[in-house]
Design a protein around this motif. Structure first.
Motif, mmCIF file in Angstrom:
data_model
loop_
_atom_site.group_PDB
_atom_site.id
_atom_site.type_symbol
_atom_site.label_atom_id
_atom_site.label_comp_id
_atom_site.label_asym_id
_atom_site.label_seq_id
_atom_site.Cartn_x
_atom_site.Cartn_y
_atom_site.Cartn_z
ATOM 1 N N ILE A 72 1.617 3.629 -1.732
ATOM 2 C CA ILE A 72 0.771 2.492 -2.121
ATOM 3 C C ILE A 72 -0.213 2.923 -3.212
ATOM 4 C CG2 ILE A 72 -1.027 0.902 -1.336
ATOM 5 C CD1 ILE A 72 0.456 0.853 1.391
ATOM 6 N N GLN A 73 -0.810 4.102 -3.054
ATOM 7 C CA GLN A 73 -1.764 4.596 -4.047
ATOM 8 C C GLN A 73 -1.108 4.753 -5.414
ATOM 9 O OE1 GLN A 73 -5.205 5.186 -3.474
ATOM 10 N NE2 GLN A 73 -5.038 5.068 -5.678
ATOM 11 N N GLU A 74 0.091 5.313 -5.420
ATOM 12 C CA GLU A 74 0.819 5.489 -6.680
ATOM 13 C C GLU A 74 1.167 4.134 -7.304
ATOM 14 O OE1 GLU A 74 5.072 7.342 -7.906
ATOM 15 O OE2 GLU A 74 3.779 8.635 -6.680
ATOM 16 N N ALA A 75 1.626 3.203 -6.473
ATOM 17 C CA ALA A 75 1.955 1.862 -6.965
ATOM 18 C C ALA A 75 0.708 1.159 -7.501
ATOM 19 C CB ALA A 75 2.609 1.039 -5.858
ATOM 20 N N LEU A 76 -0.425 1.359 -6.829
ATOM 21 C CA LEU A 76 -1.692 0.777 -7.294
ATOM 22 C C LEU A 76 -2.077 1.346 -8.652
ATOM 23 C CD1 LEU A 76 -4.295 0.523 -4.400
ATOM 24 C CD2 LEU A 76 -3.961 -1.122 -6.219
ATOM 25 N N ASP A 77 -1.918 2.649 -8.813
ATOM 26 C CA ASP A 77 -2.227 3.285 -10.097
ATOM 27 C C ASP A 77 -1.339 2.721 -11.208
ATOM 28 O OD1 ASP A 77 -4.125 4.846 -8.815
ATOM 29 O OD2 ASP A 77 -2.839 6.626 -8.695
ATOM 30 N N ASP A 78 -0.035 2.587 -10.903
ATOM 31 C CA ASP A 78 0.907 2.054 -11.884
ATOM 32 C C ASP A 78 0.604 0.596 -12.226
ATOM 33 O OD1 ASP A 78 2.188 4.506 -11.840
ATOM 34 O OD2 ASP A 78 3.862 3.822 -10.585
ATOM 35 N N ALA A 79 0.093 -0.159 -11.243
ATOM 36 C CA ALA A 79 -0.186 -1.586 -11.433
ATOM 37 C C ALA A 79 -1.562 -1.843 -12.034
ATOM 38 C CB ALA A 79 -0.050 -2.319 -10.101
ATOM 39 N N GLY A 80 -2.325 -0.821 -12.280
ATOM 40 C CA GLY A 80 -3.640 -1.007 -12.888
ATOM 41 C C GLY A 80 -4.735 -1.430 -11.927
ATOM 42 N N GLY A 81 -4.540 -1.174 -10.638
ATOM 43 C CA GLY A 81 -5.615 -1.426 -9.677
ATOM 44 C C GLY A 81 -5.471 -2.677 -8.833
ATOM 45 N N VAL A 82 -4.443 -3.491 -9.078
ATOM 46 C CA VAL A 82 -4.179 -4.672 -8.255
ATOM 47 C C VAL A 82 -2.694 -4.671 -7.917
ATOM 48 C CG1 VAL A 82 -4.215 -7.191 -8.097
ATOM 49 C CG2 VAL A 82 -6.007 -6.005 -9.370
ATOM 50 N N LEU A 83 -2.396 -4.733 -6.627
ATOM 51 C CA LEU A 83 -1.009 -4.645 -6.183
ATOM 52 C C LEU A 83 -0.742 -5.706 -5.129
ATOM 53 C CD1 LEU A 83 1.671 -2.989 -6.141
ATOM 54 C CD2 LEU A 83 0.632 -1.610 -4.345
ATOM 55 N N GLU A 84 0.381 -6.386 -5.267
ATOM 56 C CA GLU A 84 0.796 -7.367 -4.279
ATOM 57 C C GLU A 84 2.173 -6.953 -3.781
ATOM 58 O OE1 GLU A 84 1.567 -12.023 -4.545
ATOM 59 O OE2 GLU A 84 -0.478 -11.453 -5.117
ATOM 60 N N MET A 85 2.345 -6.938 -2.452
ATOM 61 C CA MET A 85 3.629 -6.517 -1.883
ATOM 62 C C MET A 85 3.886 -7.218 -0.566
ATOM 63 S SD MET A 85 2.567 -2.732 -0.472
ATOM 64 C CE MET A 85 1.901 -2.249 -2.023
ATOM 65 N N GLN A 86 5.129 -7.197 -0.138
ATOM 66 C CA GLN A 86 5.526 -7.772 1.133
ATOM 67 C C GLN A 86 5.392 -6.703 2.219
ATOM 68 O OE1 GLN A 86 5.900 -11.116 -0.374
ATOM 69 N NE2 GLN A 86 7.065 -11.191 1.484
ATOM 70 N N ARG A 87 4.715 -7.020 3.293
ATOM 71 C CA ARG A 87 4.540 -6.095 4.414
ATOM 72 C C ARG A 87 5.904 -5.690 4.990
ATOM 73 N NH1 ARG A 87 1.397 -9.053 7.030
ATOM 74 N NH2 ARG A 87 -0.553 -8.034 6.709
ATOM 75 N N GLY A 88 6.773 -6.670 5.166
ATOM 76 C CA GLY A 88 8.092 -6.407 5.739
ATOM 77 C C GLY A 88 8.930 -5.490 4.860
ATOM 78 N N ASP A 89 8.881 -5.709 3.535
ATOM 79 C CA ASP A 89 9.632 -4.854 2.612
ATOM 80 C C ASP A 89 9.149 -3.412 2.686
ATOM 81 O OD1 ASP A 89 11.001 -7.112 1.812
ATOM 82 O OD2 ASP A 89 9.938 -7.320 -0.106
ATOM 83 N N LEU A 90 7.840 -3.256 2.757
ATOM 84 C CA LEU A 90 7.262 -1.917 2.837
ATOM 85 C C LEU A 90 7.643 -1.233 4.154
ATOM 86 C CD1 LEU A 90 5.517 -0.141 1.031
ATOM 87 C CD2 LEU A 90 3.507 -1.085 2.129
#
Length: 149
Positions: free
Chosen positions: A11-29
């Motif tokens: 999640i931290q890596e994805a947040l960094d890649d997204a520029g500080g805002v990340l939206e995701m599906q709980r089930g997918d994760l």
């Protein structure tokens, strides 16, 4: 490395890649890591809390999502948020977690955190009846943090 660390790292890596805002599906994760959705909830509440500099919005259900936003708050705002989030009672483990988060975010010095953990322990409060310790511990923690603001 445990699953909680792996999820938080992803999640931290994805947040960094997204520029500080990340939206995701709980089930997918959860499916990606082969865990139950409640494990994702645990990671959100322990690793991506306001004390750690994040705002987490969640919508449950079929189209549910988690939105994580990294925020930068000043020390005083962080401390006041923590003080306001402490209820009328707190157990030793929760007090220890709050103080650990404050030390990690550099809102309080490590020595102060260690001292407060010791002062709020059941050992230090042994002369207080067990059914009253959590209330006293919450009051003491709030007052100590107010003093540190």
């Amino acid at each position: 490395m445990g699953i909680t660390d792996m999820i938080a790292g992803f999640i931290q890596e994805a947040l960094d890649d997204a520029g500080g805002v990340l939206e995701m599906q709980r089930g997918d994760l959860a499916q990606r890591f082969g865990c139950v959705p409640s494990q994702i909830n645990y990671v959100m509440s322990t690793r991506f809390s306001p004390e750690h500099g994040y705002i987490v919005e969640s919508r449950r259900g079929g189209g549910g999502y988690i939105r994580i936003t990294r925020v930068h708050v000043d020390r005083q705002t962080l401390m006041m948020h923590v003080i306001n989030s402490i209820g009328s009672e707190i157990d030793p483990a929760s007090a220890r977690a709050i103080l650990s988060n404050l030390v990690q975010s550099e809102a309080i010095p490590a020595q102060t955190g260690k001292l407060l953990v010791s002062l709020l322990s059941d050992t230090a409060l042994r002369s207080v009846p067990k059914d009253q310790r959590s209330v006293l511990r919450a009051d003491l923690l709030k007052q100590a943090l107010i003093h540190l603001v």
